[in-house]
Scaffold this motif. Structure first.
Motif, short mmCIF file in Angstrom:
data_model
loop_
_atom_site.label_atom_id
_atom_site.label_comp_id
_atom_site.label_asym_id
_atom_site.label_seq_id
_atom_site.Cartn_x
_atom_site.Cartn_y
_atom_site.Cartn_z
N ALA A 1 -1.78 -0.14 0.85
CA ALA A 1 -0.47 -0.16 1.50
C ALA A 1 0.60 -0.69 0.56
N ASP B 1 3.77 1.73 -0.83
CA ASP B 1 5.03 1.44 -0.17
C ASP B 1 6.19 1.67 -1.13
N THR B 2 7.03 2.64 -0.83
CA THR B 2 8.15 2.98 -1.71
C THR B 2 9.36 2.08 -1.48
N LYS B 3 9.43 1.43 -0.32
CA LYS B 3 10.57 0.58 -0.01
C LYS B 3 10.43 -0.83 -0.56
#
Length: 178
Positions: free
Chosen positions: A100, A104-106
């Motif tokens: 995760a 996660d790109t954010k």
């Protein structure tokens, strides 16, 4: 016969890495407890802020105490960050990648650790910040009654500036290598 024993011993040694999971859980729990403690410090300041204008004496006393509580909270938050980075870094290094976190790109990649050197570098940076905040916490409370104390304060501030400079200089060289 020896090959079988060797395989069993190697398997036991390899699986022993899971004992690090206790350190991971303890680090994350300690980070959580410290976040609660820091938040309680901020809660105390916020609660007392409603009374700060009741008198000038109370305001001056509140001002000193508020700064101490807020700096203490920042210090505790930074230490909790050290524990969180340490716990997640140990997990990534010894147990498994955290999918995760990787996907996660954010989110920032500050918690992603692929090598022991990366973990040490990230911990060193946060620990340096903890030391800086702790220095200023004590500098705020200290009584500067003579020039020698001011000289020591200025030397401390200079050493902090030098350490931050070298930390950023090393960070720039690391990016140039990649």
């Amino acid at each position: 016969m020896f090959k079988v024993i060797e395989k069993v011993v190697e398997r036991i040694l390899w699986e022993s890495r899971f004992m690090v999971f206790l350190a991971v859980v303890a680090s994350v729990l300690a980070a959580f407890v410290l976040v609660i403690i820091g938040t309680y410090d901020i809660f105390i300041v916020t609660k007392e802020a409603f009374h700060m204008f009741s008198s000038i004496d109370y305001f001056q006393e509140f001002h000193k105490e508020a700064i101490k509580h807020i700096v203490s909270a920042v210090d505790v938050y930074l230490i909790s960050t050290v524990l969180l980075i340490f716990g997640l870094g140990l997990y990534e290094l010894f147990i498994s990648k955290i999918d995760a976190m990787e996907q996660d790109t954010k989110a920032s990649k500050i918690l992603v650790v692929h090598t022991l050197d990366q973990l040490k570098e990230k911990l060193a940076k946060v620990i340096l910040m903890v030391l800086i905040v702790t220095f200023f916490k004590y500098a705020i409370e200290f009584k500067y009654e003579d020039i020698k104390n001011l000289l020591f304060l200025s030397i401390g501030v200079f050493l902090i500036a030098v350490s931050i400079y070298f930390m950023h200089k090393g960070h720039g060289e690391e990016h140039n290598e990649h």
